[in-house]
Write a protein that holds these residues in place. Structure first.
Motif, PDB file in Angstrom:
ATOM      1  N   LEU A 128     -22.430 -23.785  11.356  1.00 39.93           N
ATOM      2  CA  LEU A 128     -21.661 -22.556  11.149  1.00 39.93           C
ATOM      3  C   LEU A 128     -20.373 -22.827  10.367  1.00 39.93           C
ATOM      4  N   VAL A 129     -19.691 -23.914  10.693  1.00 37.81           N
ATOM      5  CA  VAL A 129     -18.456 -24.264   9.982  1.00 37.81           C
ATOM      6  C   VAL A 129     -18.754 -24.579   8.516  1.00 37.81           C
ATOM      7  N   ALA A 130     -19.817 -25.353   8.266  1.00 39.33           N
ATOM      8  CA  ALA A 130     -20.180 -25.707   6.892  1.00 39.33           C
ATOM      9  C   ALA A 130     -20.505 -24.459   6.074  1.00 39.33           C
ATOM     10  N   VAL A 131     -21.217 -23.523   6.674  1.00 41.01           N
ATOM     11  CA  VAL A 131     -21.555 -22.281   5.976  1.00 41.01           C
ATOM     12  C   VAL A 131     -20.287 -21.491   5.645  1.00 41.01           C
ATOM     13  N   SER A 132     -19.354 -21.409   6.586  1.00 44.19           N
ATOM     14  CA  SER A 132     -18.112 -20.669   6.348  1.00 44.19           C
ATOM     15  C   SER A 132     -17.323 -21.276   5.193  1.00 44.19           C
ATOM     16  N   VAL A 134     -18.549 -23.011   2.640  1.00 40.71           N
ATOM     17  CA  VAL A 134     -19.253 -22.725   1.384  1.00 40.71           C
ATOM     18  C   VAL A 134     -19.012 -21.281   0.938  1.00 40.71           C
ATOM     19  N   VAL A 135     -19.074 -20.335   1.875  1.00 40.92           N
ATOM     20  CA  VAL A 135     -18.853 -18.925   1.527  1.00 40.92           C
ATOM     21  C   VAL A 135     -17.431 -18.709   1.028  1.00 40.92           C
ATOM     22  N   PHE A 136     -16.457 -19.334   1.681  1.00 42.47           N
ATOM     23  CA  PHE A 136     -15.065 -19.184   1.237  1.00 42.47           C
ATOM     24  C   PHE A 136     -14.872 -19.787  -0.150  1.00 42.47           C
ATOM     25  N   ALA A 137     -15.511 -20.938  -0.403  1.00 39.99           N
ATOM     26  CA  ALA A 137     -15.389 -21.572  -1.724  1.00 39.99           C
ATOM     27  C   ALA A 137     -15.993 -20.688  -2.816  1.00 39.99           C
ATOM     28  N   MET A 138     -17.035 -19.947  -2.495  1.00 40.44           N
ATOM     29  CA  MET A 138     -17.686 -19.096  -3.489  1.00 40.44           C
ATOM     30  C   MET A 138     -16.907 -17.822  -3.772  1.00 40.44           C
ATOM     31  N   ARG A 140     -13.643 -16.865  -2.210  1.00 41.45           N
ATOM     32  CA  ARG A 140     -12.172 -16.915  -2.045  1.00 41.45           C
ATOM     33  C   ARG A 140     -11.642 -15.697  -1.299  1.00 41.45           C
ATOM     34  N   GLU A 141     -12.378 -15.269  -0.293  1.00 41.32           N
ATOM     35  CA  GLU A 141     -12.031 -14.068   0.464  1.00 41.32           C
ATOM     36  C   GLU A 141     -12.139 -14.374   1.956  1.00 41.32           C
ATOM     37  N   PRO A 142     -10.984 -14.582   2.637  1.00 44.18           N
ATOM     38  CA  PRO A 142     -11.034 -14.950   4.062  1.00 44.18           C
ATOM     39  C   PRO A 142     -11.760 -13.923   4.925  1.00 44.18           C
ATOM     40  N   MET A 143     -11.530 -12.629   4.669  1.00 41.65           N
ATOM     41  CA  MET A 143     -12.179 -11.589   5.457  1.00 41.65           C
ATOM     42  C   MET A 143     -13.697 -11.646   5.299  1.00 41.65           C
ATOM     43  N   LEU A 144     -14.155 -11.910   4.083  1.00 40.51           N
ATOM     44  CA  LEU A 144     -15.585 -11.991   3.841  1.00 40.51           C
ATOM     45  C   LEU A 144     -16.193 -13.201   4.550  1.00 40.51           C
ATOM     46  N   SER A 145     -15.503 -14.334   4.497  1.00 38.25           N
ATOM     47  CA  SER A 145     -15.988 -15.529   5.192  1.00 38.25           C
ATOM     48  C   SER A 145     -16.085 -15.277   6.690  1.00 38.25           C
ATOM     49  N   ALA A 146     -15.063 -14.590   7.236  1.00 40.38           N
ATOM     50  CA  ALA A 146     -15.078 -14.272   8.665  1.00 40.38           C
ATOM     51  C   ALA A 146     -16.222 -13.325   9.008  1.00 40.38           C
ATOM     52  N   TRP A 258     -27.262  -6.301   7.185  1.00 45.36           N
ATOM     53  CA  TRP A 258     -27.369  -5.048   6.433  1.00 45.36           C
ATOM     54  C   TRP A 258     -26.711  -3.876   7.121  1.00 45.36           C
ATOM     55  N   ILE A 259     -26.182  -4.081   8.308  1.00 42.56           N
ATOM     56  CA  ILE A 259     -25.396  -3.021   8.963  1.00 42.56           C
ATOM     57  C   ILE A 259     -23.983  -3.522   9.241  1.00 42.56           C
ATOM     58  N   PHE A 260     -23.853  -4.558  10.082  1.00 42.53           N
ATOM     59  CA  PHE A 260     -22.519  -5.055  10.451  1.00 42.53           C
ATOM     60  C   PHE A 260     -21.740  -5.548   9.234  1.00 42.53           C
ATOM     61  N   ASN A 261     -22.309  -6.492   8.478  1.00 43.87           N
ATOM     62  CA  ASN A 261     -21.570  -7.058   7.356  1.00 43.87           C
ATOM     63  C   ASN A 261     -21.404  -6.051   6.222  1.00 43.87           C
ATOM     64  N   ALA A 262     -22.419  -5.217   6.015  1.00 46.47           N
ATOM     65  CA  ALA A 262     -22.282  -4.183   4.982  1.00 46.47           C
ATOM     66  C   ALA A 262     -21.151  -3.225   5.330  1.00 46.47           C
ATOM     67  N   TRP A 263     -21.027  -2.868   6.608  1.00 43.15           N
ATOM     68  CA  TRP A 263     -19.936  -1.976   7.026  1.00 43.15           C
ATOM     69  C   TRP A 263     -18.582  -2.643   6.815  1.00 43.15           C
ATOM     70  N   VAL A 264     -18.479  -3.941   7.162  1.00 42.27           N
ATOM     71  CA  VAL A 264     -17.210  -4.659   6.974  1.00 42.27           C
ATOM     72  C   VAL A 264     -16.831  -4.691   5.500  1.00 42.27           C
ATOM     73  N   ILE A 265     -17.798  -4.981   4.634  1.00 40.60           N
ATOM     74  CA  ILE A 265     -17.515  -5.044   3.196  1.00 40.60           C
ATOM     75  C   ILE A 265     -17.067  -3.683   2.673  1.00 40.60           C
ATOM     76  N   ARG A 266     -17.745  -2.622   3.096  1.00 40.62           N
ATOM     77  CA  ARG A 266     -17.396  -1.290   2.592  1.00 40.62           C
ATOM     78  C   ARG A 266     -16.053  -0.804   3.101  1.00 40.62           C
ATOM     79  N   GLU A 267     -15.787  -1.012   4.377  1.00 45.31           N
ATOM     80  CA  GLU A 267     -14.584  -0.431   5.000  1.00 45.31           C
ATOM     81  C   GLU A 267     -13.369  -1.343   4.954  1.00 45.31           C
TER      82      GLU A 267
END
Length: 272
Positions: A128-132, A134-138, A140-146, A258-267
């Protein structure tokens, strides 16, 4: 379908949270059973016409152990798990008592089981840490990584809850299925993030989410078809467990990506 999905994200989010709460309750009340891989013991596969409850009773009586589990496999055999070492004489006595034939015997010592369990407890957090990272490196958005990390954790929680509810044990095989879930969830979350955050080709975020959803559902459908075929036609317990966990993970990923993360990205990310 995709337009209705996007317009009802707020309502669907409630469903996602309710489902996660039920899964947490399932884990806390029922618990996820450990297979002999992780706790040590002996697994005997018997070809018998006796039902699993009868086999459980006979095994407890003959072996003097109360914590015996027996289930019917998809191939019609009865899988008996006993949390102690069984000699060849013990196995043969059990087979005669249930009028069956021994197909295979697997024994794991308690020390080796503990080593496997400690490895499991270390591997998942590291993944989980390694994935986080990699996502942050791609992005550069802390909220998105979280948000991605939160979706992955919810995927694992939901899968474990379904395992507890259905009785699928946590073994090395099912643990491999859980790691496969993490890899699949990373793919789907990066797909969603690419469509909506990094390389958005349309101005409206709702349209971008809907476009990514179409691709994501095709991915889910193809993976589910393969997993269901493996689940129905598998000739080994290990393959059965992997397929079951992957199916559970796909159900969870639809809700959490497709629900939780999509809602976070939109809102919270694009719409802020």
């Amino acid at each position: 379908m995709s337009e209705k999905y996007v317009s009802n994200l707020n309502r669907l989010l409630i469903l996602t949270m309710v489902f996660a709460t039920i899964c947490v309750g399932s884990v806390l009340t029922l618990g996820v059973k450990k297979g002999i891989d992780l706790k040590g013991g002996t697994m005997v596969i018997l070809r018998t016409e006796k039902d699993p409850d009868t086999v459980t009773g006979e095994a407890s009586r003959i072996l003097g152990v109360s914590d015996v589990e027996a289930i019917r496999s998809s191939q019609g055999d009865v899988i008996v798990q006993v949390p102690k070492y069984l000699s060849a004489d013990d196995v043969n006595k059990l087979a005669r008592a249930v009028e069956g034939e021994v197909e295979s015997v697997q024994t794991i010592g308690p020390a080796l089981g503990r080593v496997f369990w400690e490895s499991v407890k270390v591997a998942v957090p590291l993944a989980l840490v390694a994935v986080s990272i990699v996502v942050f490196a791609m992005f550069r958005e802390p909220m998105l990584s979280a948000a991605v990390l939160g979706a992955l954790v919810l995927d694992l929680v939901d899968a474990l809850g379904l395992m507890a509810f259905t009785g699928v044990p946590l073994t090395l095989a099912s643990f491999a299925g859980l790691l496969m879930i993490i890899g699949y969830a990373v793919d789907s979350n990066i797909l969603l993030s690419m469509y909506t955050v990094k390389r958005r080709r349309v101005r409206r975020v709702d349209r971008a989410i809907a476009d990514s959803f179409k691709t994501g559902i095709v991915m889910v459908a193809t993976t589910a078809a393969a997993a269901c075929a493996l689940f129905l036609l598998s000739m080994s317990q290990a393959m059965f467990e992997i397929a079951a966990v992957v199916i559970f993970g796909l159900i969870a990923d639809v809700l959490n990506t497709w629900i939780f993360n999509a809602w976070v990205i939109r809102e919270k990310i694009v719409g802020r």
